[in-house]
Motif scaffolding. Sequence first.
Motif, PDB file in Angstrom:
ATOM      1  N   GLN A  36      25.129 -39.786  -6.366  1.00  0.00           N
ATOM      2  CA  GLN A  36      24.770 -40.693  -4.961  1.00  0.00           C
ATOM      3  C   GLN A  36      24.978 -42.072  -5.380  1.00  0.00           C
ATOM      4  N   ALA A  37      24.793 -42.672  -6.556  1.00  0.00           N
ATOM      5  CA  ALA A  37      24.990 -44.079  -6.909  1.00  0.00           C
ATOM      6  C   ALA A  37      26.432 -44.469  -6.970  1.00  0.00           C
ATOM      7  N   GLY A  38      27.348 -43.446  -7.614  1.00  0.00           N
ATOM      8  CA  GLY A  38      28.700 -43.551  -7.645  1.00  0.00           C
ATOM      9  C   GLY A  38      29.367 -43.664  -6.077  1.00  0.00           C
ATOM     10  N   PHE A  39      28.824 -42.805  -5.276  1.00  0.00           N
ATOM     11  CA  PHE A  39      29.332 -42.716  -3.983  1.00  0.00           C
ATOM     12  C   PHE A  39      28.687 -44.088  -3.231  1.00  0.00           C
ATOM     13  N   ASP A  40      27.758 -44.456  -3.289  1.00  0.00           N
ATOM     14  CA  ASP A  40      27.244 -45.767  -2.706  1.00  0.00           C
ATOM     15  C   ASP A  40      28.052 -46.830  -3.144  1.00  0.00           C
ATOM     16  N   ARG A  41      28.260 -47.092  -4.281  1.00  0.00           N
ATOM     17  CA  ARG A  41      29.016 -48.010  -4.925  1.00  0.00           C
ATOM     18  C   ARG A  41      30.568 -48.166  -4.513  1.00  0.00           C
ATOM     19  N   CYS A  42      30.987 -47.069  -4.386  1.00  0.00           N
ATOM     20  CA  CYS A  42      32.513 -47.013  -4.096  1.00  0.00           C
ATOM     21  C   CYS A  42      32.454 -47.172  -2.397  1.00  0.00           C
ATOM     22  N   ALA A  74      34.679 -37.029  -8.633  1.00  0.00           N
ATOM     23  CA  ALA A  74      35.325 -37.546  -7.202  1.00  0.00           C
ATOM     24  C   ALA A  74      36.894 -37.068  -7.270  1.00  0.00           C
ATOM     25  N   VAL A  75      37.398 -36.961  -6.194  1.00  0.00           N
ATOM     26  CA  VAL A  75      38.767 -36.584  -6.269  1.00  0.00           C
ATOM     27  C   VAL A  75      39.298 -37.308  -5.042  1.00  0.00           C
ATOM     28  N   VAL A  76      40.415 -37.932  -5.186  1.00  0.00           N
ATOM     29  CA  VAL A  76      41.352 -38.669  -4.476  1.00  0.00           C
ATOM     30  C   VAL A  76      42.528 -37.840  -3.920  1.00  0.00           C
ATOM     31  N   TYR A  77      42.738 -37.840  -2.468  1.00  0.00           N
ATOM     32  CA  TYR A  77      43.756 -37.195  -1.991  1.00  0.00           C
ATOM     33  C   TYR A  77      44.185 -38.427  -1.185  1.00  0.00           C
ATOM     34  N   TYR A  83      38.258 -37.508 -10.939  1.00  0.00           N
ATOM     35  CA  TYR A  83      38.117 -38.470 -11.731  1.00  0.00           C
ATOM     36  C   TYR A  83      36.578 -38.012 -12.239  1.00  0.00           C
ATOM     37  N   SER A  84      36.240 -38.299 -13.484  1.00  0.00           N
ATOM     38  CA  SER A  84      34.851 -38.233 -13.995  1.00  0.00           C
ATOM     39  C   SER A  84      34.364 -39.885 -14.120  1.00  0.00           C
ATOM     40  N   TYR A  85      33.605 -40.300 -13.843  1.00  0.00           N
ATOM     41  CA  TYR A  85      33.132 -41.386 -13.906  1.00  0.00           C
ATOM     42  C   TYR A  85      31.449 -41.555 -14.538  1.00  0.00           C
ATOM     43  N   VAL A  86      31.181 -42.858 -15.042  1.00  0.00           N
ATOM     44  CA  VAL A  86      29.844 -42.835 -15.778  1.00  0.00           C
ATOM     45  C   VAL A  86      28.899 -43.996 -14.948  1.00  0.00           C
ATOM     46  N   ASP A  87      29.625 -45.113 -14.523  1.00  0.00           N
ATOM     47  CA  ASP A  87      28.760 -46.232 -13.929  1.00  0.00           C
ATOM     48  C   ASP A  87      29.513 -46.869 -12.859  1.00  0.00           C
ATOM     49  N   GLU A  88      28.989 -47.932 -12.520  1.00  0.00           N
ATOM     50  CA  GLU A  88      29.453 -49.051 -11.545  1.00  0.00           C
ATOM     51  C   GLU A  88      30.949 -49.328 -11.866  1.00  0.00           C
ATOM     52  N   ASN A  89      31.085 -49.813 -13.151  1.00  0.00           N
ATOM     53  CA  ASN A  89      32.411 -50.203 -13.643  1.00  0.00           C
ATOM     54  C   ASN A  89      33.566 -49.408 -13.511  1.00  0.00           C
ATOM     55  N   ASP A  90      33.221 -47.987 -13.780  1.00  0.00           N
ATOM     56  CA  ASP A  90      34.316 -46.911 -13.455  1.00  0.00           C
ATOM     57  C   ASP A  90      34.563 -46.968 -12.057  1.00  0.00           C
TER      58      ASP A  90
END
Length: 116
Positions: A36-42, A74-77, A83-90
């Motif tokens: 959820q944090a990754g989604f929110d950051r994006c 997450a997947v980009v179309y 993508y596999s991500y860890v934190d806000e920097n990713d």
Amino acid sequence: MTELTAPAKPYYAHHIFFCLNERTNGEASCAQHNAQAGFDRCKQQIKAAGLSGVGKVRVNKAGCLDRCAGGPVAVVYPEGVWYSYVDENDIDEIVESHLKNGKVVERLVTPAHLGR
């Protein structure tokens, strides 16, 4: 029967889907890895960069994308880049490199063999 044809210009240039699935049976899931944090950051970064809206980028929530072993994912179309991500920097790097400049972030690409 009507033949399907792609529109001359897509409604969005990119969609990025974030798995936010949470399993309650003890199996691994993206929600356990702060998805959820990754989604929110994006979403925040896309809006701040002026990349949201028609013809640009759409950030979407998704249920299970069945790549749990690589989570959070997450997947980009339309490219279909996972993508596999860890934190806000990713997340910031995915936004800047892929969604803004069209360059895949190779170090974050989910290995092809990782599924559920």
